[in-house]
Design a protein around this motif. Structure first.
Motif, PDB file in Angstrom:
ATOM      1  N   ARG A  50     -11.639  -2.687   6.309  1.00 26.79           N
ATOM      2  CA  ARG A  50     -11.264  -2.604   4.892  1.00 26.79           C
ATOM      3  C   ARG A  50     -10.277  -1.458   4.657  1.00 26.79           C
ATOM      4  NH1 ARG A  50     -16.972  -3.787   4.299  1.00 26.79           N
ATOM      5  NH2 ARG A  50     -17.164  -5.886   3.439  1.00 26.79           N
ATOM      6  N   ALA A  51     -10.570  -0.298   5.239  1.00 26.27           N
ATOM      7  CA  ALA A  51      -9.702   0.866   5.056  1.00 26.27           C
ATOM      8  C   ALA A  51      -8.329   0.624   5.689  1.00 26.27           C
ATOM      9  CB  ALA A  51     -10.348   2.109   5.649  1.00 26.27           C
ATOM     10  N   SER A  52      -8.317  -0.002   6.843  1.00 32.42           N
ATOM     11  CA  SER A  52      -7.060  -0.281   7.529  1.00 32.42           C
ATOM     12  C   SER A  52      -6.199  -1.252   6.721  1.00 32.42           C
ATOM     13  CB  SER A  52      -7.350  -0.860   8.915  1.00 32.42           C
ATOM     14  OG  SER A  52      -6.166  -1.190   9.576  1.00 32.42           O
ATOM     15  N   ALA A  53      -6.819  -2.288   6.179  1.00 33.86           N
ATOM     16  CA  ALA A  53      -6.084  -3.264   5.374  1.00 33.86           C
ATOM     17  C   ALA A  53      -5.560  -2.619   4.096  1.00 33.86           C
ATOM     18  CB  ALA A  53      -6.974  -4.461   5.054  1.00 33.86           C
ATOM     19  N   ALA A  54      -6.365  -1.775   3.473  1.00 36.59           N
ATOM     20  CA  ALA A  54      -5.932  -1.090   2.255  1.00 36.59           C
ATOM     21  C   ALA A  54      -4.778  -0.134   2.562  1.00 36.59           C
ATOM     22  CB  ALA A  54      -7.093  -0.340   1.623  1.00 36.59           C
ATOM     23  N   ALA A  55      -4.848   0.556   3.690  1.00 35.19           N
ATOM     24  CA  ALA A  55      -3.775   1.480   4.077  1.00 35.19           C
ATOM     25  C   ALA A  55      -2.476   0.724   4.354  1.00 35.19           C
ATOM     26  CB  ALA A  55      -4.196   2.288   5.302  1.00 35.19           C
ATOM     27  N   ALA A  56      -2.573  -0.446   4.966  1.00 30.10           N
ATOM     28  CA  ALA A  56      -1.379  -1.251   5.229  1.00 30.10           C
ATOM     29  C   ALA A  56      -0.745  -1.704   3.915  1.00 30.10           C
ATOM     30  CB  ALA A  56      -1.732  -2.456   6.098  1.00 30.10           C
ATOM     31  N   ALA A  57      -1.566  -2.066   2.942  1.00 30.01           N
ATOM     32  CA  ALA A  57      -1.040  -2.466   1.641  1.00 30.01           C
ATOM     33  C   ALA A  57      -0.370  -1.285   0.946  1.00 30.01           C
ATOM     34  CB  ALA A  57      -2.151  -3.046   0.766  1.00 30.01           C
ATOM     35  N   GLU A  64      17.474  -6.972   2.123  1.00 26.71           N
ATOM     36  CA  GLU A  64      16.646  -5.781   2.310  1.00 26.71           C
ATOM     37  C   GLU A  64      15.322  -5.902   1.558  1.00 26.71           C
ATOM     38  OE1 GLU A  64      16.867  -0.926   1.919  1.00 26.71           O
ATOM     39  OE2 GLU A  64      18.285  -2.124   0.781  1.00 26.71           O
ATOM     40  N   VAL A  65      15.365  -6.450   0.361  1.00 26.73           N
ATOM     41  CA  VAL A  65      14.190  -6.460  -0.508  1.00 26.73           C
ATOM     42  C   VAL A  65      13.222  -7.589  -0.169  1.00 26.73           C
ATOM     43  CG1 VAL A  65      13.431  -6.632  -2.915  1.00 26.73           C
ATOM     44  CG2 VAL A  65      15.461  -5.301  -2.338  1.00 26.73           C
ATOM     45  N   LEU A  98       4.589  -6.857   1.530  1.00 26.60           N
ATOM     46  CA  LEU A  98       3.635  -6.390   0.529  1.00 26.60           C
ATOM     47  C   LEU A  98       2.672  -7.501   0.132  1.00 26.60           C
ATOM     48  CD1 LEU A  98       2.495  -4.337  -1.430  1.00 26.60           C
ATOM     49  CD2 LEU A  98       4.348  -4.912  -3.014  1.00 26.60           C
ATOM     50  N   ALA A  99       3.182  -8.706  -0.062  1.00 28.11           N
ATOM     51  CA  ALA A  99       2.319  -9.828  -0.426  1.00 28.11           C
ATOM     52  C   ALA A  99       1.297 -10.109   0.668  1.00 28.11           C
ATOM     53  CB  ALA A  99       3.162 -11.072  -0.698  1.00 28.11           C
ATOM     54  N   ASP A 100       1.736 -10.092   1.913  1.00 32.40           N
ATOM     55  CA  ASP A 100       0.832 -10.339   3.036  1.00 32.40           C
ATOM     56  C   ASP A 100      -0.226  -9.238   3.139  1.00 32.40           C
ATOM     57  OD1 ASP A 100      -0.020 -11.681   5.508  1.00 32.40           O
ATOM     58  OD2 ASP A 100       0.809  -9.906   6.499  1.00 32.40           O
ATOM     59  N   ALA A 101       0.214  -7.991   3.050  1.00 30.53           N
ATOM     60  CA  ALA A 101      -0.718  -6.863   3.183  1.00 30.53           C
ATOM     61  C   ALA A 101      -1.707  -6.820   2.020  1.00 30.53           C
ATOM     62  CB  ALA A 101       0.057  -5.549   3.282  1.00 30.53           C
ATOM     63  N   GLU A 118       6.927   1.473   0.922  1.00 32.77           N
ATOM     64  CA  GLU A 118       8.232   1.079   1.458  1.00 32.77           C
ATOM     65  C   GLU A 118       9.075   0.399   0.395  1.00 32.77           C
ATOM     66  OE1 GLU A 118       8.560  -0.918   5.293  1.00 32.77           O
ATOM     67  OE2 GLU A 118       6.519  -0.252   5.733  1.00 32.77           O
ATOM     68  N   LEU A 119       8.451  -0.483  -0.376  1.00 33.33           N
ATOM     69  CA  LEU A 119       9.189  -1.170  -1.430  1.00 33.33           C
ATOM     70  C   LEU A 119       9.601  -0.187  -2.516  1.00 33.33           C
ATOM     71  CD1 LEU A 119      10.319  -3.716  -2.706  1.00 33.33           C
ATOM     72  CD2 LEU A 119       8.057  -4.145  -3.687  1.00 33.33           C
ATOM     73  N   LEU A 120       8.702   0.698  -2.904  1.00 31.81           N
ATOM     74  CA  LEU A 120       9.035   1.687  -3.937  1.00 31.81           C
ATOM     75  C   LEU A 120      10.162   2.605  -3.484  1.00 31.81           C
ATOM     76  CD1 LEU A 120       5.496   2.591  -5.290  1.00 31.81           C
ATOM     77  CD2 LEU A 120       7.288   1.285  -6.459  1.00 31.81           C
ATOM     78  N   ALA A 121      10.230   2.908  -2.205  1.00 29.15           N
ATOM     79  CA  ALA A 121      11.309   3.758  -1.683  1.00 29.15           C
ATOM     80  C   ALA A 121      12.666   3.086  -1.849  1.00 29.15           C
ATOM     81  CB  ALA A 121      11.050   4.102  -0.226  1.00 29.15           C
ATOM     82  N   VAL A 122      12.696   1.764  -1.731  1.00 26.84           N
ATOM     83  CA  VAL A 122      13.948   1.024  -1.920  1.00 26.84           C
ATOM     84  C   VAL A 122      14.325   1.005  -3.401  1.00 26.84           C
ATOM     85  CG1 VAL A 122      14.991  -1.279  -1.794  1.00 26.84           C
ATOM     86  CG2 VAL A 122      13.702  -0.380   0.133  1.00 26.84           C
TER      87      VAL A 122
END
Length: 82
Positions: A54-61, A25-26, A33-36, A67-71
């Motif tokens: 730039r804004a789109s890439a930052a939002a994806a990150a 899962e992790v 996260l690393a890719d984004a 998502e990771l913090l939710a886990v």
């Protein structure tokens, strides 16, 4: 390499424990996260990138980080749907 700050160390411990508990899962979340984050850093310095890019890439990150913090902390956040 410097030691992580107190809060960062706790976060790294949480990532390690979550990965030890359920790597299937992790791991994809860490890779996402690393890719984004890499894409956002690249777009932030790319001379011909648009503000939208730039804004789109930052939002994806940010989304990948959330998502990771939710886990790591599955308790519902204040104002979030349960």
């Amino acid at each position: 390499m410097t030691s992580p700050a107190r809060g960062e160390g706790e976060l790294l411990d949480a990532v390690a424990l979550a990965y030890a508990d359920d790597p299937a899962e992790v791991e994809p979340l860490l890779l996402e996260l690393a890719d984004a984050a890499g894409r956002a850093a690249y777009m932030a310095t790319y001379p011909t990138a648009t503000d939208y890019g730039r804004a789109s890439a930052a939002a994806a990150a940010d989304a990948a980080r959330d998502e990771l913090l939710a886990v790591l902390d599955p308790t519902p956040q204040k104002g979030a749907a349960a």
